[in-house]
Design a protein around this motif. Sequence first.
Motif, PDB file in Angstrom:
ATOM      1  N   ALA A   1       0.839  -1.194   0.000  1.00  0.00           N
ATOM      2  CA  ALA A   1       0.000   0.000   0.000  1.00  0.00           C
ATOM      3  C   ALA A   1       0.874   1.242   0.000  1.00  0.00           C
ATOM      4  CB  ALA A   1      -0.920   0.007   1.217  1.00  0.00           C
ATOM      5  N   TYR A   2       0.432   2.236  -0.776  1.00  0.00           N
ATOM      6  CA  TYR A   2       1.139   3.521  -0.844  1.00  0.00           C
ATOM      7  C   TYR A   2       0.261   4.553  -0.131  1.00  0.00           C
ATOM      8  CZ  TYR A   2       3.283   7.687  -2.879  1.00  0.00           C
ATOM      9  OH  TYR A   2       3.905   8.897  -3.063  1.00  0.00           O
ATOM     10  N   LEU A   3       0.827   5.207   0.904  1.00  0.00           N
ATOM     11  CA  LEU A   3       0.063   6.095   1.775  1.00  0.00           C
ATOM     12  C   LEU A   3       0.673   7.499   1.764  1.00  0.00           C
ATOM     13  CD1 LEU A   3      -0.216   3.679   4.837  1.00  0.00           C
ATOM     14  CD2 LEU A   3      -1.727   3.812   2.857  1.00  0.00           C
ATOM     15  N   GLN A   4      -0.212   8.518   1.798  1.00  0.00           N
ATOM     16  CA  GLN A   4       0.222   9.913   1.848  1.00  0.00           C
ATOM     17  C   GLN A   4      -0.405  10.582   3.081  1.00  0.00           C
ATOM     18  OE1 GLN A   4      -1.150  11.153  -2.102  1.00  0.00           O
ATOM     19  NE2 GLN A   4       0.977  11.361  -2.744  1.00  0.00           N
ATOM     20  N   TRP A   5       0.414  11.405   3.783  1.00  0.00           N
ATOM     21  CA  TRP A   5      -0.042  12.068   5.003  1.00  0.00           C
ATOM     22  C   TRP A   5       0.161  13.563   4.879  1.00  0.00           C
ATOM     23  CZ3 TRP A   5      -1.715   8.737   9.002  1.00  0.00           C
ATOM     24  CH2 TRP A   5      -1.457   7.375   8.776  1.00  0.00           C
ATOM     25  N   ASP A   6      -0.408  14.261   5.886  1.00  0.00           N
ATOM     26  CA  ASP A   6      -0.114  15.688   5.929  1.00  0.00           C
ATOM     27  C   ASP A   6       1.285  15.888   6.500  1.00  0.00           C
ATOM     28  OD1 ASP A   6      -0.264  15.361   8.650  1.00  0.00           O
ATOM     29  OD2 ASP A   6      -2.187  16.387   8.878  1.00  0.00           O
ATOM     30  N   GLU A   7       1.731  17.144   6.565  1.00  0.00           N
ATOM     31  CA  GLU A   7       3.118  17.414   6.939  1.00  0.00           C
ATOM     32  C   GLU A   7       3.438  17.046   8.374  1.00  0.00           C
ATOM     33  OE1 GLU A   7       0.554  21.001   7.471  1.00  0.00           O
ATOM     34  OE2 GLU A   7       0.983  19.553   5.857  1.00  0.00           O
ATOM     35  N   THR A   8       2.455  16.819   9.216  1.00  0.00           N
ATOM     36  CA  THR A   8       2.709  16.451  10.618  1.00  0.00           C
ATOM     37  C   THR A   8       2.482  14.963  10.866  1.00  0.00           C
ATOM     38  OG1 THR A   8       0.420  16.943  11.279  1.00  0.00           O
ATOM     39  CG2 THR A   8       2.027  18.749  11.371  1.00  0.00           C
ATOM     40  N   TRP A   9       2.215  14.212   9.811  1.00  0.00           N
ATOM     41  CA  TRP A   9       1.932  12.782   9.934  1.00  0.00           C
ATOM     42  C   TRP A   9       0.705  12.528  10.838  1.00  0.00           C
ATOM     43  CZ3 TRP A   9       4.390   9.456   6.801  1.00  0.00           C
ATOM     44  CH2 TRP A   9       5.606   9.838   6.247  1.00  0.00           C
ATOM     45  N   GLN A  10      -0.244  13.438  10.788  1.00  0.00           N
ATOM     46  CA  GLN A  10      -1.443  13.281  11.606  1.00  0.00           C
ATOM     47  C   GLN A  10      -2.630  12.750  10.797  1.00  0.00           C
ATOM     48  OE1 GLN A  10      -1.689  13.793  15.015  1.00  0.00           O
ATOM     49  NE2 GLN A  10       0.543  14.003  14.886  1.00  0.00           N
ATOM     50  N   THR A  11      -2.772  13.198   9.569  1.00  0.00           N
ATOM     51  CA  THR A  11      -3.958  12.854   8.791  1.00  0.00           C
ATOM     52  C   THR A  11      -3.567  12.111   7.515  1.00  0.00           C
ATOM     53  OG1 THR A  11      -5.034  14.863   9.593  1.00  0.00           O
ATOM     54  CG2 THR A  11      -6.010  13.797   7.668  1.00  0.00           C
ATOM     55  N   LEU A  12      -4.198  10.945   7.296  1.00  0.00           N
ATOM     56  CA  LEU A  12      -3.991  10.171   6.069  1.00  0.00           C
ATOM     57  C   LEU A  12      -4.784  10.817   4.935  1.00  0.00           C
ATOM     58  CD1 LEU A  12      -2.883   7.650   4.646  1.00  0.00           C
ATOM     59  CD2 LEU A  12      -4.939   6.430   5.402  1.00  0.00           C
ATOM     60  N   ARG A  13      -4.088  11.331   3.941  1.00  0.00           N
ATOM     61  CA  ARG A  13      -4.747  12.061   2.860  1.00  0.00           C
ATOM     62  C   ARG A  13      -5.106  11.172   1.674  1.00  0.00           C
ATOM     63  NH1 ARG A  13      -1.002  17.096   1.517  1.00  0.00           N
ATOM     64  NH2 ARG A  13       0.287  15.325   0.877  1.00  0.00           N
ATOM     65  N   HIS A  14      -4.315  10.110   1.431  1.00  0.00           N
ATOM     66  CA  HIS A  14      -4.535   9.288   0.239  1.00  0.00           C
ATOM     67  C   HIS A  14      -3.923   7.911   0.457  1.00  0.00           C
ATOM     68  CE1 HIS A  14      -4.838   8.065  -3.952  1.00  0.00           C
ATOM     69  NE2 HIS A  14      -3.546   7.750  -3.927  1.00  0.00           N
ATOM     70  N   SER A  15      -4.548   6.911  -0.084  1.00  0.00           N
ATOM     71  CA  SER A  15      -3.993   5.551  -0.012  1.00  0.00           C
ATOM     72  C   SER A  15      -4.377   4.791  -1.270  1.00  0.00           C
ATOM     73  CB  SER A  15      -4.503   4.826   1.237  1.00  0.00           C
ATOM     74  OG  SER A  15      -5.915   4.692   1.184  1.00  0.00           O
TER      75      SER A  15
END
Length: 836
Positions: free
Chosen positions: A715-729
């Motif tokens: 799985a490829y995962l993208q987060w916000d700059e603080t690693w708090q919110t998963l934006r895309h997977s």
Amino acid sequence: MSDNFSWQTDEETGWDDPAVRPRTSLPPNGRRTWLWVLIPAVVAAVLIITLRLQRQAAAVSAAAELDIMAAHQVSQNAAANQDLDLFRLNLSRRDPDWADTQRDLVETGLFLDRLPFGLQWIDHLQETLPYTITLSPDFQAAELLYEQEYQLVWDETENKVIRLQQMAVYRRGDGRWLRADPLSPFWGATRQERYTHLTLIFPERDAPLVERLGPDLNEQIVQMCRTFPDLACPADYRLTLQFTIDPQHFFIFDDLEEILNSEQRLRLPSPTLVGWPVDETGYTLIRNGYAGPLVAAAIADLIGYECCLHGLMFRAFLDKELSLLGLRPWPLTPAVYETLSLGQMPTATRTVWGRPNIEYGLETTRLALYSLVDFLTEQYRPEISPVQWQKALGANLSYQNWLAEVAGFMELPNAFNTAWLIYTQEQLPPIPQPPVPLPSGEVVLYCTYEQSTPALYRYRFQPQLWDVTWVRTEVYQVGPDGYVAEEIIQNGRRLVYVQDGQYHVIASTTENSVYFTQGNEMVFILGGRQPDHYFAYMSGDYRTSSGDGRGSGVENWLVDLEQCGRGACQPRAIPGYPIWSPDEQHILYYSGGFFSENSTLFLSDGHEQNVVELGIGSQPFWLDNQHYGFIKIEGENNAMPMTNFFIGQIGDPTPRLAFSSTQFAQLASPGSSDPFSLIIFLGTARPNGQQELMLLGVIEEIRDAGVFAVRYVVAYLQWDETWQTLRHSELVWDSIDLGLPSFSLDGQYQVITGLDSQTGATRLHLRHLGTGEEQQYELGSQFTSLSFLPKWSQDDRWLITNGDNELALIAPKDNYIHRIPHAFSQCNRIFYVPGE
């Protein structure tokens, strides 16, 4: 060649001479005048009858020739197709043994082919080559002489066609022509010729060719004794070669055991049975074809070889000797070396060592033994002749003792085999230059062979060559300018740091020191994303000399390699296995194995101060300089553990759940209510401060009839700059047996390697994260383990990985792969050491 041909068939009884009657004088009378008129008429009538009979005989002869050639075409076609029933119908049964031998020759291919002479029959059944048919006066028998074309197979580089003149005898039987055995008058009397070292026995029919072969074959024995003085040929040494008219002796060419046991008398088929050459090239092949078995018999006799002790090894040296005499080709060309399973050759050679047979069986076995013979005679001990190696075979039951006796000393098998493999690698074809410059520095492979004996091999890009760096019990990792290895010493083992050819001892098994085991718990690895200075190791078992006995648990140590390179190797105890942050200001530790479910995680600053326990977790890694991730078991599902991904931050003692196994399952199997088991077991973050990562998971699903289906997904995962919110997977890889996600150093490419579940081939998948362009490369069938990750060159131009007996350098920006072959097997770790 038909002067001695017998025109009588078995049914002929001969003819008696008519009785001689007295001649009666006619009395003169008046009718004598009419005789002058009658005589011309009679003469004319006789001439007319004679011409008519000649025309009839010519017609009968032409018809017979057509029938004979038709019968011959049927016979040849049946032999070519190995149609034994059709072939047998066109054979004379006057001599059943002869007929059975012809059928056996067809079955083995020797009826048409002349492979013992390096010739393979060319199918010309639809064409007519030059031939001559000589019929008997009663048209009941015929001798057919015809030319046959052959392809030269001993030298594949030469596309030569060779012609031999063949012979066949046909006799009429039941109204049709049958291929038959030549009768005694065809062959003529038996003759004998004596030369310095050779006695030839042959039929008169072969005399014109044998009278030329005799001196040449005798000279071949002289050349053998001159080339191999270790044979110690006596001055009166003599061999006897008999050319027989029995076609059964064709099979001797394929029976090396009989040749080697023939001592000083050898029987081979007559040149008339084999075929007469029509030019000098054909003569040379016929001569060499006869000289090969003759020389083989002589070498075995002079050595006193008892066939067939270590027969395959003896034969390999014998083939080498025949090639040195110009009698047989030596097939080991660079192209052939490319086809060999080079890394398996030492094991294969030792496996066949004690076998008492003389037949190679597998072609790969033959070529592996040839490679060993080449190495021994061309590089390892070129001053020792093949004869010396052969002489020592009979007295040795041990492969190692045989090598030691002939070479004069005992050498460790791994050192010998390594030198052999390096030699084979040097025989490979030159590597073409890539369109872009190769990286600087060198690549190091960790490989195992010979009952898991490891070795470290180094490929230097300048100059482009391989060498062996280390052959010991274990080599664990490589630093930017050195290697860490475990070395066997007289009283135990020791860890050493190798830098610029200098050995620095980290630890040893002397008294009052730690005892290191080789079990699965022993791990050595360079710490940190840029491991310039530190080397960490741990041991699953340890003991001291104080009498405390064997301890249990894990001890972890840290060594500053920069200090160690100055001769000050001082291991320091640390709370677990270390992983440095990208800026090397903080360290994550795990106390158990990397995949251990019960490993305790710790965090400290880069000076190993302020150690904080984080709790239970596994597979920790850094997301950036401030955030880290790890896998943790969270409860159970259907009696099976589920794993989740947690993210922690420096300064916050409580890591949080970032991505659940349920989310992973839905991503991997949309609509699936509840997979049987899901394990997230490996993660890696995209470098250069981008909040993206890849997670590798294993899903077990229940299919029909309770069958478990295992899928490996990334799985490829993208987060916000603080690693708090998963934006895309998204799912980027599925249905592979094993995948290893990683990124290029600049973060532009995703990299996944693994075994394709459909084809079983090792595949490498690249995706450019900016353009979405994908590239895939097959790297052979070698298993790709979790410890095996491709390495990037410092400029990100080359991705360096390992395939089947080759390095594979991939330039993704150029969509190009550069393959560097090698001779090493089971290479499951690869290291790249940048150049200056």
